[in-house]
Enzyme design. Structure first.
Site, PDB file in Angstrom:
ATOM      1  CD  GLU A 143     -16.593  13.788  23.214  1.00 16.92           C
ATOM      2  OE1 GLU A 143     -17.258  13.631  24.490  1.00 16.92           O
ATOM      3  OE2 GLU A 143     -14.884  13.806  23.248  1.00 16.92           O
ATOM      4  CG  HIS A 191      -9.555  16.018  26.618  1.00 17.38           C
ATOM      5  ND1 HIS A 191      -8.744  15.181  27.576  1.00 17.38           N
ATOM      6  CD2 HIS A 191      -9.370  17.051  27.575  1.00 17.38           C
ATOM      7  CE1 HIS A 191      -8.703  15.565  28.391  1.00 17.38           C
ATOM      8  NE2 HIS A 191      -9.257  16.830  29.161  1.00 17.38           N
ATOM      9  CB  SER A 212     -21.440   7.452  22.227  1.00 18.42           C
ATOM     10  OG  SER A 212     -20.554   9.093  23.452  1.00 18.42           O
ATOM     11  CE  LYS A 266      -5.475   0.623  28.104  1.00 16.11           C
ATOM     12  NZ  LYS A 266      -5.283   0.165  29.322  1.00 16.11           N
TER      13      LYS A 266
HETATM   14  C1  GRF Z   1     -15.390  11.434  25.409  1.00 15.40           C
HETATM   15  O1  GRF Z   1     -15.913  12.503  26.242  1.00 15.40           O
HETATM   16  C2  GRF Z   1     -14.317  11.466  25.249  1.00 15.40           C
HETATM   17  O2  GRF Z   1     -13.289  13.042  25.008  1.00 15.40           O
HETATM   18  C3  GRF Z   1     -13.316  11.062  26.405  1.00 15.40           C
HETATM   19  O3  GRF Z   1     -13.893   9.855  26.821  1.00 15.40           O
HETATM   20  C4  GRF Z   1     -15.660  10.278  26.004  1.00 15.40           C
HETATM   21  C5  GRF Z   1     -15.264   8.960  25.743  1.00 15.40           C
HETATM   22  O4  GRF Z   1     -17.254   8.534  25.177  1.00 15.40           O
HETATM   23  N1  GRF Z   1     -11.979  10.751  25.959  1.00 15.40           N
HETATM   24  P1  GRF Z   1     -17.879   7.868  24.425  1.00 15.40           P
HETATM   25  O5  GRF Z   1     -16.644   6.022  24.014  1.00 15.40           O
HETATM   26  O6  GRF Z   1     -17.216   7.969  23.145  1.00 15.40           O
HETATM   27  O7  GRF Z   1     -19.040   7.362  24.606  1.00 15.40           O
END
Ligand code: GRF
Length: 197
Positions: free
Chosen positions: A178, A108, A12, A90
């Site tokens: 985010e 994060h 996303s 990774k």
């Molecule tokens: C996000 O919340 C990111 O911060 C974390 O994993 C999630 C990934 O979401 N490391 P997406 O795959 O971008 O939907």
């Protein structure tokens, strides 16, 4: 600026960034999506948006150093200026880290340094936040270093935790925020308002 986005899941954040670049809201191009495995949602998004993608699954290499070198050479060949880890699980190898020093950032889903480090990803982060009785959580975008979630913090965004919050509602709340925040921060990096070195 030529950007590579790395993802391991639904994608996303990749989708949000890619749409913003295509719309011209971020004056940059996402040149490639690097996926850590086949069949993830992010790859579908790349296909739909006509963005080139490549799977670099460490399991397909006999040594991690070979994987690290192949990935590094791939990105050097594309003349990448910025790497955005968006839900990438990774650990970045030493070759990639040295060739792209000060050019790799990660998002994060907590307010680092709280709730970060090895094994702290996805729902585990949000469960730990709720269990600790925190009043707020959020998102941190930071530079990537050799240690998980330890690089210099570039930007943070807070969300408040409601009394009846569950880890599921918190995850959703943070993800929604985010998806916008990563666009705001990458735009600031592209405009050099946030400097990586
Ligand atoms: C996000 O919340 C990111 O911060 C974390 O994993 C999630 C990934 O979401 N490391 P997406 O795959 O971008 O939907």
């Amino acid at each position: 600026m030529r950007i590579a986005v790395f993802a391991s899941g639904a994608g996303s954040n990749f989708l949000s960034l890619a749409r913003s670049c295509i719309a011209g809201d971020i004056p940059a191009e996402i040149v490639t999506l690097v996926a850590s495995k086949e069949s993830i949602g992010a790859l579908e998004h790349a296909k739909d948006l006509n963005i080139s993608s490549q799977v670099f699954d460490p399991k397909q290499y006999s040594h991690l150093s070979e994987w690290d070198l192949a990935l590094t050479n791939y990105l050097l060949g594309l003349d990448i200026d910025l790497i955005v880890l968006a839900g990438y699980l990774k650990k970045i190898g030493p070759q990639l880290l040295s060739k792209f020093a000060n050019k790799i950032v990660n998002t994060h889903p907590s307010l680092l340094p709280k709730f970060g480090g090895h094994g702290m990803y996805g729902s585990k982060v949000h469960k730990a936040v709720i269990e600790a009785g925190e009043k707020e959580s959020g998102i941190t975008v930071h530079k990537v270093s050799a240690e998980y979630d330890k690089g210099q913090i570039l930007a943070q965004s807070k969300v408040f935790i409601d009394a009846d919050e569950t880890w599921e509602t918190l995850e959703q709340k943070i993800k929604t925020r985010e998806n916008k925040f990563i666009v705001e921060v990458v735009l600031q990096i592209v405009k050099r308002e946030i400097k990586l070195c």
